[in-house]
Design a protein around this motif. Structure first.
Motif, PDB file in Angstrom:
ATOM      1  N   UNK A 266       0.815  -1.212   0.000  1.00 53.15           N
ATOM      2  CA  UNK A 266       0.000   0.000   0.000  1.00 53.15           C
ATOM      3  C   UNK A 266       0.850   1.265   0.000  1.00 53.15           C
TER       4      UNK A 266
ATOM      5  N   UNK B 152      -5.511 -15.609   1.798  1.00 53.24           N
ATOM      6  CA  UNK B 152      -6.965 -15.806   1.812  1.00 53.24           C
ATOM      7  C   UNK B 152      -7.582 -15.367   3.126  1.00 53.24           C
TER       8      UNK B 152
ATOM      9  N   UNK C 122      -8.598  -8.079   3.367  1.00 51.91           N
ATOM     10  CA  UNK C 122      -8.282  -7.200   2.234  1.00 51.91           C
ATOM     11  C   UNK C 122      -6.996  -7.610   1.506  1.00 51.91           C
TER      12      UNK C 122
ATOM     13  N   UNK D 241      -5.266  -3.859  -6.403  1.00 52.78           N
ATOM     14  CA  UNK D 241      -5.039  -2.433  -6.637  1.00 52.78           C
ATOM     15  C   UNK D 241      -3.759  -2.203  -7.440  1.00 52.78           C
TER      16      UNK D 241
ATOM     17  N   UNK E 235     -12.018 -14.922  -5.861  1.00 50.91           N
ATOM     18  CA  UNK E 235     -11.905 -13.601  -5.228  1.00 50.91           C
ATOM     19  C   UNK E 235     -11.253 -12.616  -6.196  1.00 50.91           C
TER      20      UNK E 235
ATOM     21  N   UNK F  11     -13.742 -11.614  -8.610  1.00 51.10           N
ATOM     22  CA  UNK F  11     -14.706 -10.729  -7.962  1.00 51.10           C
ATOM     23  C   UNK F  11     -14.156  -9.303  -7.852  1.00 51.10           C
ATOM     24  N   UNK F  12     -12.856  -9.221  -7.642  1.00 52.41           N
ATOM     25  CA  UNK F  12     -12.228  -7.905  -7.500  1.00 52.41           C
ATOM     26  C   UNK F  12     -11.941  -7.269  -8.866  1.00 52.41           C
ATOM     27  N   UNK F  13     -12.770  -7.579  -9.829  1.00 57.18           N
ATOM     28  CA  UNK F  13     -12.722  -6.931 -11.145  1.00 57.18           C
ATOM     29  C   UNK F  13     -11.461  -7.233 -11.953  1.00 57.18           C
TER      30      UNK F  13
ATOM     31  N   UNK G   5      -9.793  -5.091 -15.275  1.00 57.73           N
ATOM     32  CA  UNK G   5      -8.430  -4.536 -15.222  1.00 57.73           C
ATOM     33  C   UNK G   5      -7.573  -5.120 -16.335  1.00 57.73           C
TER      34      UNK G   5
ATOM     35  N   UNK H 165     -23.300  -5.501  -7.611  1.00 57.01           N
ATOM     36  CA  UNK H 165     -22.778  -6.756  -7.063  1.00 57.01           C
ATOM     37  C   UNK H 165     -23.430  -7.013  -5.718  1.00 57.01           C
TER      38      UNK H 165
ATOM     39  N   UNK I 182     -23.914  -9.914  -2.402  1.00 58.57           N
ATOM     40  CA  UNK I 182     -23.489 -11.164  -1.789  1.00 58.57           C
ATOM     41  C   UNK I 182     -24.647 -11.690  -0.958  1.00 58.57           C
TER      42      UNK I 182
ATOM     43  N   UNK J 282     -13.694 -11.764   2.123  1.00 58.33           N
ATOM     44  CA  UNK J 282     -13.049 -11.021   1.047  1.00 58.33           C
ATOM     45  C   UNK J 282     -14.068 -10.403   0.088  1.00 58.33           C
ATOM     46  N   UNK J 283     -15.309 -10.891   0.145  1.00 62.55           N
ATOM     47  CA  UNK J 283     -16.297 -10.414  -0.818  1.00 62.55           C
ATOM     48  C   UNK J 283     -17.098  -9.227  -0.304  1.00 62.55           C
TER      49      UNK J 283
ATOM     50  N   UNK K  27     -16.196  -6.236   0.801  1.00 61.11           N
ATOM     51  CA  UNK K  27     -15.816  -4.885   0.398  1.00 61.11           C
ATOM     52  C   UNK K  27     -16.385  -4.502  -0.961  1.00 61.11           C
ATOM     53  N   UNK K  28     -16.351  -5.443  -1.915  1.00 66.72           N
ATOM     54  CA  UNK K  28     -16.723  -5.079  -3.276  1.00 66.72           C
ATOM     55  C   UNK K  28     -18.201  -5.201  -3.583  1.00 66.72           C
ATOM     56  N   UNK K  29     -19.036  -5.397  -2.566  1.00 69.07           N
ATOM     57  CA  UNK K  29     -20.453  -5.621  -2.850  1.00 69.07           C
ATOM     58  C   UNK K  29     -21.277  -4.381  -2.537  1.00 69.07           C
TER      59      UNK K  29
ATOM     60  N   UNK L 132     -15.380   1.440  -8.594  1.00 69.67           N
ATOM     61  CA  UNK L 132     -15.940   0.095  -8.767  1.00 69.67           C
ATOM     62  C   UNK L 132     -15.833  -0.741  -7.514  1.00 69.67           C
ATOM     63  N   UNK L 133     -14.987  -0.315  -6.595  1.00 65.93           N
ATOM     64  CA  UNK L 133     -14.844  -1.069  -5.351  1.00 65.93           C
ATOM     65  C   UNK L 133     -16.136  -1.052  -4.544  1.00 65.93           C
TER      66      UNK L 133
ATOM     67  N   UNK M 257      -7.283   3.790  -0.630  1.00 64.88           N
ATOM     68  CA  UNK M 257      -7.287   2.583   0.171  1.00 64.88           C
ATOM     69  C   UNK M 257      -5.925   2.380   0.812  1.00 64.88           C
TER      70      UNK M 257
END
Lengths: 809, 213
Positions: A136, A166, A170, A177, A207, A210-212, A216, B8, B10, B74-75, B77-79, B181-182, B210
């Motif tokens: 970060x 996992x 985050x 990112x 995951x 899911x995080x696009x 990207x 999105x 969940x 993990x899912x 945040x993006x929902x 998008x997040x 972030x």
């Protein structure tokens, strides 16, 4: 400080050899400096030095410095420079690769140091979280080495790092990112890191998706110039492949997220492509895109997903784009091959797409259907082997669950159409079938066999196909010619190909079986092959296939040929081959590694032409009929020879024996029971008879007694009393004997009672009878008792008593 | 195919409350009484219409088992929306709601719309949690509430659509930053933002943002 600098200098090269300290000593000094120095500059310098030494003295730096480095990461995190040095150092010591400097320093080191240090570092999961937090940090000096360190850790211990990431909050988000990073080197390394991280871990893949990730990656690909881009494009595509392979959830997401729509632009070929040519990178990128398409429509996916993706691929003109590449000129062979495979899987089992493909025309003069052009390459010896395999696969996909397509091919061979051009699909296949190239024979035979799968109508139609063998000779049917050819060719590959065609043809088709049996020598050939005992070099496959064909002849026999009726053929197998041998040969095929390989997936995967022996659909057929044939032979044998245990497999046999044993046991028990019942009944009968006699005697005695009493009353002083008086003691003794006998009788009665009870237990019917008897017995006892009383008062009746005694004995 | 917005979702809640069945009923309009345990997360999607706008829902159905809890986190945040499901015939699934809610609130973005769902309303005879209790819980924690039956399909559509409506309203009010998008919201291709250069700069800003937290 000064001393340190000189020390460092000496380590790094130019120095006097005499008083040079060893590497370990220098590292030790540096490590202690890092841990004890209060000045940030000092610590920083020491870290820089450690970094410089970490390749050459990797073992020393790692062994002594690991803890100190971690300490710096925690305490000095505000100083980007020192953190950067630390991360770089860690990166070096945990690296999987061996450095040149290291080698010349320590030659006989064979353990993988990097992996061991990685393991040590990963022992504390907080360390990974710490590195993730450095991702970060925007400063280049920190972020980039952090990415590289993560990559290094993942490549040595993927499973461990995956598990840690996992569960760290985050964790994946932080990695994702990085794909937005505008410093390319970081972004590109992040792609590689994610590729390693998502290997064989479905949860991680989901995951990341899911995080696009797809958005990207497509953005990066677009920025880099799509397939014309550099290796980054290939890396992005490889990451996408990683996310999609065998991951139905992600494929579904890829489809629903309309990412397939982003692919067609990648297939746009520049008009001047022939001048500029295909760079190796472009070929790699292109292959990856083709792989991507194949992954979403792979036959391994769930049917629902395949259908949906196939539809979308057609609707977004992706199929059209693929067909264009197929027909474009100057396309490199491996791209062409992969495109053919991709087209195959896009149309497989999808009627609309199959129809579309059937109508694609090649830009030749005159225009020919693309399929025809492809088939021509398949039977062309000069074409590369993988390309020929791909064409066969594509053709199979075209025919898969496509009755119209199957009919289309067969029709081109029928007499009514013979006037047409000699370049139809069927004709190419027929000429391939009887060519000199055994690989072409194999390809053509398999291709033709796919026209017949689950299609009885075409099996019948193909029987009508006649071939003109030589000028003036009688035309001969295709099946006949194949059967004759089979007996004459010596090449294993060709033989197997033809036999697979015949198997597909004859299964479920009595007509085809009849034609085959009528070919002279065909049965003799099969019998000879099946009963042959010697085999070398995959010969057992041939023997197994011969056995299979024989089995089909039995199974689908309509008994229209007398010599080869169901029964005759079964006997032939039994007498000439032997059921045992036959079954062994038949089962041999599915145990063969060639079978295992072919049955794995529809696509033909062979590195060398000699590996092409069996084929997917044939394996399926064999699997489904193997048992049926063995069963049918067993039934036939049973009809003629009684029960057969040979037709059963080992397990069934054991089971059968077990049951037989059980039945035998039960039989024996049953017989024993029957015997004991008979015995008991017999005893019961005798007892009954005895009782009846006793009853009779008793009645007689009572009668006589009454008579004698009456006589005594009439004439008490008769002279004839003499004998009575004389007999009186006898009478008394008789009486006591009688009493004794009664006692014995009573004993016997009780015994009988006991036995009756036993009988009652054993048999209900008997019980009733016994109860009846019992009551009678009781009555009798009563009466006897009564009688006993009266007899004691009476002194006469000699005859009766003696009679009674006689009876009782 | 094209859509104005993409949301999105969940689905979370204890194991066996019917999360996968709700999703299947919503996407495929069918009920499968025997369902395998969800491993990790499964994906489903459907298009709906709100305010005559096409909205695409992408739904991630998570595993309820404790073992997968860290993965499913993990899912969050993006929902943009979450369906928090309990089973009205099993009191304990209702009792665990607070844990789920805390977890969701902690890991998600603060604007995430949470819909509380009491599933299996067809099993009235075995009911253990009163409808009023669900309503009270939802009121207390500021959630939308609904009882559904994945078996009879009662209220299933409504549950998903009402959640979407809520998100849609929040967008209209400007609560959601639709360029990030997040947040689990995406603008459809033909609805590209007023300033085409915005998404790039907006999202890189997001990544830096972030970085600080």
């Amino acid at each position: 400080m000064e001393y340190f600098r000189s020390g460092l200098k000496s380590v790094l090269g130019s120095s006097t050899p005499g008083n040079q300290p060893t590497g370990a000593e220098i590292v030790e000094r540096l490590v202690s400096r890092v841990s004890t120095s209060t000045l940030l500059e000092d610590r920083r310098d020491a870290c820089r030095a450690l970094k410089a030494l970490s390749k050459k003295y990797r073992l020393e730096v790692g062994a002594q410095g690991l803890d100190v480095l971690k300490q710096v990461l925690e305490l000095d995190r505000s100083d980007c420079e020192i953190i950067g040095y630390c991360l770089d150092t860690l990166c070096n010591i945990t690296s999987k690769e061996t450095f040149e400097e290291e080698n010349e320093n320590n030659i006989n080191m064979n353990v993988n140091v990097g992996e061991q240090f990685t393991e040590m570092f990963l022992k504390n999961t907080d360390n990974v979280t710490l590195i993730l937090s450095f991702l970060e940090e925007y400063d280049f000096r920190v972020r980039w080495p952090a990415v590289r360190l993560m990559t290094s850790l993942v490549s040595s211990k993927p499973k461990d790092v995956q598990d840690i990431i996992l569960v760290s909050p985050m964790g994946v988000s932080k990695l994702m990112d990085l794909l937005l990073e505008n410093r390319e080197v970081i972004r590109n390394d992040a792609v590689l890191l994610l590729t390693n991280l998502t290997k064989s871990n479905a949860n991680m893949q989901k995951i990341v998706a899911f995080e696009n990730a797809f958005d990207r990656l497509f953005d990066i690909i677009k920025d880099e110039g799509r397939t014309d881009g550099g290796i980054v494009v290939e890396d992005c595509l490889l990451l996408m492949l990683n996310l999609l392979k065998n991951n139905n959830s992600n494929i579904n997401f890829f489809h629903e997220g309309a990412y397939l729509q982003k692919i067609p632009p990648m297939f746009e070929l520049p008009s001047n492509l022939e001048e500029i040519g295909w760079s190796p990178q472009k070929i790699s990128n292109f292959l990856c895109v083709l792989q991507l398409i194949r992954t979403v429509v792979s036959p391994n996916n769930s049917a629902q997903i395949i259908t949906a993706c196939q539809k979308t691929i057609r609707n977004t003109n992706l199929l059209e784009a693929l067909s264009n590449i197929l027909m474009a000129s100057g396309v490199p062979a491996d791209i062409l091959t992969e495109t053919i495979n991709a087209v195959g899987e896009v149309i497989r089992g999808n009627l609309t797409n199959q129809e579309y493909f059937a109508n694609v025309l090649a830009p030749s003069n005159p225009p020919r259907p693309a399929i025809v052009v492809l088939l021509m390459s398949m039977v062309n010896e000069k074409q590369p082997f993988p390309l020929r395999c791909a064409v066969l696969y594509c053709f199979e996909c075209f025919l898969f669950k496509n009755e119209i397509g199957q009919e289309l091919v067969v029709q081109t061979l029928l007499p009514s159409n013979s006037g047409m051009s000699n370049l139809s699909m069927g004709q190419i296949l027929c000429s391939g079938l009887f060519s000199n190239d055994h690989l072409s024979i194999w390809f053509s035979a398999v291709a033709l066999s796919h026209c017949l799968i689950e299609n009885p109508a075409q099996k019948e139609q193909l029987l009508r196909v006649l071939l003109a063998t030589s000028l003036g000779a009688q035309p001969i049917s295709l099946l006949q010619q194949s059967a004759v050819f089979l007996q004459h060719t010596s090449k294993l590959q060709a033989k197997l190909g033809i036999m697979m065609l015949l198997a597909q043809w004859m299964s479920y088709s009595p007509e085809a079986v009849r034609v085959f049996l009528n070919v002279p020598g065909s049965m003799a050939f099969l019998t000879a092959q099946t009963s042959a005992s010697e085999f070398d070099n995959n010969e057992e496959l041939l023997q197994g296939l011969c056995a299979f064909l024989m089995g089909l002849c039995v199974l689908y026999n309509d008994n229209s040929i007398q010599n080869y009726s169901k029964e005759n053929l079964s006997q032939l197998i039994e007498k000439r081959v032997g059921i045992d041998t036959y079954c062994k040969k038949l089962v041999e095929i599915s145990r063969h590694e060639v079978y295992a390989k072919a049955a794995k997936q529809p696509q033909i995967k062979a590195k060398h032409s000699s590996e092409l022996l069996l084929e997917f659909e044939f394996c399926k057929l064999l699997k489904s009929l193997e048992g049926v044939i063995i069963q049918a032979l067993g039934v036939q044998r049973e009809l003629s020879n009684g029960m057969s245990e040979l037709s059963l497999n080992e397990h069934e046999n054991a089971l059968l024996l077990q049951y037989k044993e059980l039945i035998r046991d039960q039989d024996k028990k049953l017989q024993d029971m029957q015997k004991s019942i008979n015995n008991l009944q017999k005893i019961n009968h005798t007892l009954e008879a005895q009782m009846k006699e006793l009853q009779d005697t008793n009645t007689q005695l009572t009668d006589q007694n009454t008579l004698l009493k009456a006589q005594l009353a009439v004439n008490p002083s008769v002279v004839t009393n003499g004998p009575i008086q004389v007999d009186s003691p006898v009478q008394h003794s008789n009486e006591s004997v009688l009493l004794e006998k009664i006692k014995i009788l009573e004993q016997e009665k009780s015994e009988a009672e006991n036995e009756l009870n036993r009988v009652r237990k054993d048999q209900d019917d008997l019980l009733e009878l016994m109860t009846d008897q019992d009551s009678k017995l009781n009555n009798f006892k009563q009466r006897l008792r009564e009688l006993g009383e009266t007899i004691e008062d009476d002194d006469s009746d000699v005859e009766n008593n003696s009679e009674g005694a006689e009876n009782e004995s | 195919m094209s859509y104005a917005y993409l949301f999105k979702y969940i689905i979370i809640g204890d194991t066996g409350v019917g999360k996968s069945c709700l999703l299947l009923q919503f996407t495929d309009k069918r009920f499968q009484p025997v369902h395998d345990l969800t491993i990790g997360v499964e994906f489903g999607a459907r298009m709906i219409t709100i305010d005559s706008k096409q909205i695409k829902l992408q739904i991630w159905d998570t595993a309820g088992q404790e073992a997968f809890r860290s993965i499913t986190r993990s899912y969050y945040r993006g929902a943009a929306g979450a369906l928090l499901v309990y089973d009205i015939t099993r009191r304990e699934t209702f009792n665990h709601l607070t844990t789920w809610l805390d977890d969701a609130r902690q890991h998600s973005n603060s604007n995430m719309v949470i819909m509380l769902i009491g599933n299996k309303s067809d099993l009235e005879s075995r009911r253990e949690v009163k409808k009023e209790e669900g309503e009270a819980f939802a009121r207390e924690h500021g959630l939308v509430f609904m009882e559904t039956s994945a078996k009879t399909a009662a209220n299933v559509e409504e549950a998903f659509i009402n959640t979407a409506k809520e998100i849609y309203e929040k967008i209209q009010e400007g609560v959601f930053d639709i360029n990030n998008e997040a947040n689990g919201i995406k603008i459809g291709p033909q609805h590209s933002p007023t300033n085409p250069s915005l998404p790039g700069s907006g999202s890189s800003g997001g990544s830096q943002g972030s970085g600080c937290c």
